[in-house]
Write an enzyme that holds these catalytic residues in place. Sequence first.
Site, PDB file in Angstrom:
ATOM      1  N   GLN A 252      -5.854  -7.838 -25.707  1.00 47.28           N
ATOM      2  CA  GLN A 252      -4.948  -8.860 -25.207  1.00 47.28           C
ATOM      3  C   GLN A 252      -4.006  -9.364 -26.292  1.00 47.28           C
ATOM      4  OE1 GLN A 252      -4.759  -9.847 -21.770  1.00 47.28           O
ATOM      5  NE2 GLN A 252      -5.819  -7.886 -21.888  1.00 47.28           N
ATOM      6  N   HIS A 255      -0.319  -8.209 -26.671  1.00 52.62           N
ATOM      7  CA  HIS A 255       0.778  -8.648 -25.804  1.00 52.62           C
ATOM      8  C   HIS A 255       1.902  -9.283 -26.616  1.00 52.62           C
ATOM      9  CE1 HIS A 255      -0.296  -8.052 -21.572  1.00 52.62           C
ATOM     10  NE2 HIS A 255      -1.554  -8.201 -21.942  1.00 52.62           N
ATOM     11  N   GLU A 320      -6.397 -18.254 -19.504  1.00 58.57           N
ATOM     12  CA  GLU A 320      -5.866 -17.333 -18.499  1.00 58.57           C
ATOM     13  C   GLU A 320      -6.901 -16.274 -18.116  1.00 58.57           C
ATOM     14  OE1 GLU A 320      -2.033 -14.302 -17.997  1.00 58.57           O
ATOM     15  OE2 GLU A 320      -2.678 -14.961 -19.986  1.00 58.57           O
ATOM     16  N   HIS A 321      -7.453 -15.587 -19.109  1.00 57.17           N
ATOM     17  CA  HIS A 321      -8.476 -14.563 -18.887  1.00 57.17           C
ATOM     18  C   HIS A 321      -9.775 -15.003 -19.553  1.00 57.17           C
ATOM     19  CE1 HIS A 321      -4.556 -12.328 -19.270  1.00 57.17           C
ATOM     20  NE2 HIS A 321      -4.966 -11.863 -18.091  1.00 57.17           N
ATOM     21  N   ASP A 354      -5.364  -6.426 -15.862  1.00 59.94           N
ATOM     22  CA  ASP A 354      -3.958  -6.297 -16.242  1.00 59.94           C
ATOM     23  C   ASP A 354      -3.292  -5.099 -15.586  1.00 59.94           C
ATOM     24  OD1 ASP A 354      -3.901  -8.507 -17.843  1.00 59.94           O
ATOM     25  OD2 ASP A 354      -4.010  -7.423 -19.743  1.00 59.94           O
ATOM     26  N   HIS A 414      10.376 -46.413  12.903  1.00 64.26           N
ATOM     27  CA  HIS A 414       9.257 -45.560  13.290  1.00 64.26           C
ATOM     28  C   HIS A 414       8.481 -46.185  14.441  1.00 64.26           C
ATOM     29  CE1 HIS A 414      10.100 -43.709   9.430  1.00 64.26           C
ATOM     30  NE2 HIS A 414       9.159 -42.796   9.616  1.00 64.26           N
TER      31      HIS A 414
END
Length: 444
Positions: A252, A255, A320-321, A354, A414
Amino acid sequence: MVLYLKSRNVSGAFSASQLSTDVPGIVKGVINDIRARGDEAVRFYSEKFDKWSPPSFRLSSAEIQKIIATVPKATYNDIITVQNNVRTFALAQRKSLTDFEMEIRPGVHLGQKNIPIGSVGAYVPGGRYPMLASAHMTIVTAKAAGVPKVIACTPTIRGEIPASTIASMYLAGADEIYLLGGVQAIAAMSIGTSTIEKVDFIAGPGNAFVAETKRQLFGEIGIDLPAGPTEVLIVADGKACPTTVATDLLSQAEHGPDTPAILITTSKEVGEQSIKELERLSKILPTAELASVSWNTFGEVIVVGWLDEAYKLADTFASEHVQILTENPREALEKMSNYGALFLGEKTCVSYGDKVIGTNHVLPTKKAARFTGGLWVGKFLKTVTYQEVRSHQESGELGRLCGRAARAEKFEGHARSGDLRAYKYLKDRFHWLSSGRPDTSPKI
């Protein structure tokens, strides 16, 4: 007990020029220029940022087929396999969202419908590498939701057309494909030009400029998620393999140079051995130029006393992961609640999510997992409601209730909408309906 074997070291992580770049200001200027000059400005910024200015940014059917013909057969077949996985899961998600109608009281009907968004812009990034998977995750999922029109944009990569990405976009079901990237692509799809149709929703990851463009245009169009750098966190017990831990963290970290890569473990030995493996593997990884920067700057190794403490600490990161390398990985389904996606056991890695397994890889970052999940078929649907009162009696009773409830809030208009039904169906009398003359009745 919490022991930090490695902490973040963000000092000096970015150069002065990076820190001083006014991303919001640059993005705002490009958006305003595209509003004013349309296609002319889109072409100007594509030439400026990507050195790309073809006669038409949109690929014709013939051009698409010519590009796809250059894709290796194995890659083509793999695209189909992966997209089948993504489509199967997305269709199952869609099936779980059912329309319904209920009669809440006699003659009072309430209903819910899930309506696909009319048009979607899918952005498939390509700054460093071709990002085939982003086409799967955005376009396939939108089409599974029933979106009638998907426009897809991707940039050239160092002046080259990313053939495999184009194949992925086409096979995913994109209705139009543009070789266009960055701020100019997002702005063109969001605002609309004479050659690029305005969409209702933008999906897809990208760099800081792409993320900022989506943020600034949110409201004019819907967006999937505000994106940040990729994040990975591993929870490991004493039986975890340090080589697996190190390999999966680095997978990861490649990235980009700003990926948080975190290990929380109950074993000091596993933590120490994982650090050694990370140092060894980062020297031989072909993408070490990025991965090692992320690990050295944003990597953390934390030792805790027991697994419950590990899960509790992991939830504070809301990563995230989150990968679970423990003897009983499914325990995390009960113990954790803040994550973009869970990856359970050594046989399951984040890279599967992914690239190939079928769940969506567009996930919340920067602790947004505390309040949202990732991109899924439901993001491309508008869940709307409708109501119908068929009973005279119930309409009148609701009118009385509405009159009382609205006047409690000082909303006289109303209240009178309710009064009107109470008058019409239950013969109630209201001073305002007779214009102050109790002996007169309105013709309703």
